[in-house]
Scaffold this active site. Structure first.
Site, PDB file in Angstrom:
ATOM      1  N   GLU A  66       0.730  -1.315   0.174  1.00  0.00           N
ATOM      2  CA  GLU A  66      -0.215   0.089   0.112  1.00  0.00           C
ATOM      3  C   GLU A  66       0.684   1.401   0.075  1.00  0.00           C
ATOM      4  OE1 GLU A  66      -2.105  -0.550   3.826  1.00  0.00           O
ATOM      5  OE2 GLU A  66      -0.504   0.539   4.808  1.00  0.00           O
ATOM      6  N   HIS A  68       0.386   5.664   1.149  1.00  0.00           N
ATOM      7  CA  HIS A  68      -0.564   6.858   1.558  1.00  0.00           C
ATOM      8  C   HIS A  68       0.326   8.066   1.819  1.00  0.00           C
ATOM      9  CE1 HIS A  68       1.264   4.612   5.017  1.00  0.00           C
ATOM     10  NE2 HIS A  68       0.717   3.659   4.885  1.00  0.00           N
ATOM     11  N   HIS A  72       5.257   6.186   8.176  1.00  0.00           N
ATOM     12  CA  HIS A  72       5.489   5.213   9.053  1.00  0.00           C
ATOM     13  C   HIS A  72       7.006   5.328   9.695  1.00  0.00           C
ATOM     14  CE1 HIS A  72       1.900   3.107   8.337  1.00  0.00           C
ATOM     15  NE2 HIS A  72       2.180   2.622   7.183  1.00  0.00           N
ATOM     16  N   HIS A 106       4.825   0.181   0.198  1.00  0.00           N
ATOM     17  CA  HIS A 106       5.514  -0.624   1.121  1.00  0.00           C
ATOM     18  C   HIS A 106       5.121  -1.654   1.773  1.00  0.00           C
ATOM     19  CE1 HIS A 106       2.808   2.257   3.372  1.00  0.00           C
ATOM     20  NE2 HIS A 106       2.699   1.410   4.365  1.00  0.00           N
ATOM     21  N   CYS A 120       5.360   0.306  15.008  1.00  0.00           N
ATOM     22  CA  CYS A 120       5.165   1.315  13.958  1.00  0.00           C
ATOM     23  C   CYS A 120       4.726   2.517  14.529  1.00  0.00           C
ATOM     24  CB  CYS A 120       4.265   0.626  12.894  1.00  0.00           C
ATOM     25  SG  CYS A 120       3.809   1.799  11.780  1.00  0.00           S
TER      26      CYS A 120
HETATM   27 MN    MN Z   1       1.108   1.669   5.615  1.00  0.00          MN
END
Ligand code: MN
Length: 155
Positions: A66, A68, A72, A106, A120
């Site tokens: 994914e 975004h 992270h 990622h 995370c």
């Molecule tokens: Mn992610």
């Protein structure tokens, strides 16, 4: 009595659990491709601008591929495996750090016959992850190292 995040101290427990922290589904089933991964929310305080989660992938499993706008900040906490960030595939092991910039594909994969656990940090307010469409998967697979990673035979 179950401890909550408001308690100043919560113990680390056998099996990579924490006092008062539930082990949850990674995401809603069917919402995105993933395999054999769980989520524990360690810190999610409205007074913080971020959340801290622990994800654990069983051997052979993987997170969603994914991207975004949010980022992270990851520290591997258990075992080892492989990780894709952008067009780079790397082995990752306990205490390694991984930064995922905005808009960057990622994925984490537990490729080494053992669980891969990672902590995370993520923005509390964040956009929904995007999944790659067919063309985007094709573009990623143009790199043989990424194809090998996606097919669970990383070099
Ligand atoms: Mn992610």
């Amino acid at each position: 009595m179950t401890k909550t995040e408001r308690e100043p101290f919560r113990d680390f427990l056998p099996g990579f659990r924490w006092e008062g922290v539930d082990r949850l589904a990674y995401k809603a089933e069917g919402s995105a491709p993933f395999k054999a991964i769980t989520r524990q929310v360690l810190f999610s305080d409205p007074a913080l601008a971020c959340e801290l989660r622990y994800f654990e992938i069983d051997a052979g499993g993987h997170s969603t591929l994914e991207r975004h706008d949010h980022v992270h900040a990851v520290m591997v906490a258990r075992g080892s495996g492989h990780c894709l960030v952008g067009n780079e595939v790397r082995t990752v092991k306990t205490f390694d750090l991984v930064s995922v910039p905005p808009g960057t594909w990622h994925q984490f994969r537990a490729t080494r016959g053992e669980a891969l656990g990672f902590i995370c940090m993520v923005n509390a307010g964040r956009d929904r992850p995007q999944l790659p469409n067919e063309d985007e998967v094709h573009a990623l697979r143009a790199d043989p190292r990424i194809t090998a990673f996606l097919d669970d035979r990383p070099s």
